[in-house]
Design an enzyme around this catalytic site. Sequence first.
Site, PDB file in Angstrom:
ATOM      1  N   CYS A  71      23.166 -12.523  -6.445  1.00 18.75           N
ATOM      2  CA  CYS A  71      22.966 -11.344  -7.081  1.00 18.75           C
ATOM      3  C   CYS A  71      22.592 -10.302  -6.099  1.00 18.75           C
ATOM      4  O   CYS A  71      21.814 -10.485  -5.346  1.00 18.75           O
ATOM      5  CB  CYS A  71      21.723 -11.834  -8.058  1.00 18.75           C
ATOM      6  SG  CYS A  71      21.011 -10.227  -8.681  1.00 18.75           S
ATOM      7  N   CYS A  74      19.350  -8.712  -6.866  1.00 12.46           N
ATOM      8  CA  CYS A  74      18.132  -9.407  -6.384  1.00 12.46           C
ATOM      9  C   CYS A  74      17.664  -9.126  -4.885  1.00 12.46           C
ATOM     10  O   CYS A  74      16.581  -9.447  -4.638  1.00 12.46           O
ATOM     11  CB  CYS A  74      18.451 -10.985  -6.740  1.00 12.46           C
ATOM     12  SG  CYS A  74      18.839 -11.323  -8.521  1.00 12.46           S
TER      13      CYS A  74
END
Length: 148
Positions: A71, A74
């Site tokens: 991600c 993230c």
Amino acid sequence: MTSRLLCNLGMRYFSQSPTVSTKISRHVLKRNIQTTWSARDIFTVQDEKDFQDKVVGSKRPVVVEFHATWCGPCKMLMPRMEKQMVNYNDKVDMAKVDIDELPDVAMEYNVGAVPSVLLIKDGKVLDKFVGLKDEDQIDTFLTNAAKQ
């Protein structure tokens, strides 16, 4: 060995002079490295028991960041969170949970997207946000967390 040390530090040109190399290597070896307070208060959850012990069982509020290694947002959020946590280390802990390693924990807390950040105290979710946030929004979230 001194030449190798200096080369690794990007100072290859100093290795020609043994006197200078020795002085520099002594200086480098004497430097103290300190960790921030936040490093002690941020932990990676290893398994469900670890989550129960360190998050659900904590007396302090815990900010739980659900993320995934693949991600992109993230990867951008975590350094921002860690930077802001320095200001709240005496009141709030932070846990990192990889949803690919602990999918049951993510499902239990209805994590449908990453990054998701939950504030948990006494096993209850008190606040949450989903997605990438700027430092001001993170600071507001952590200020509210510290008041719990």
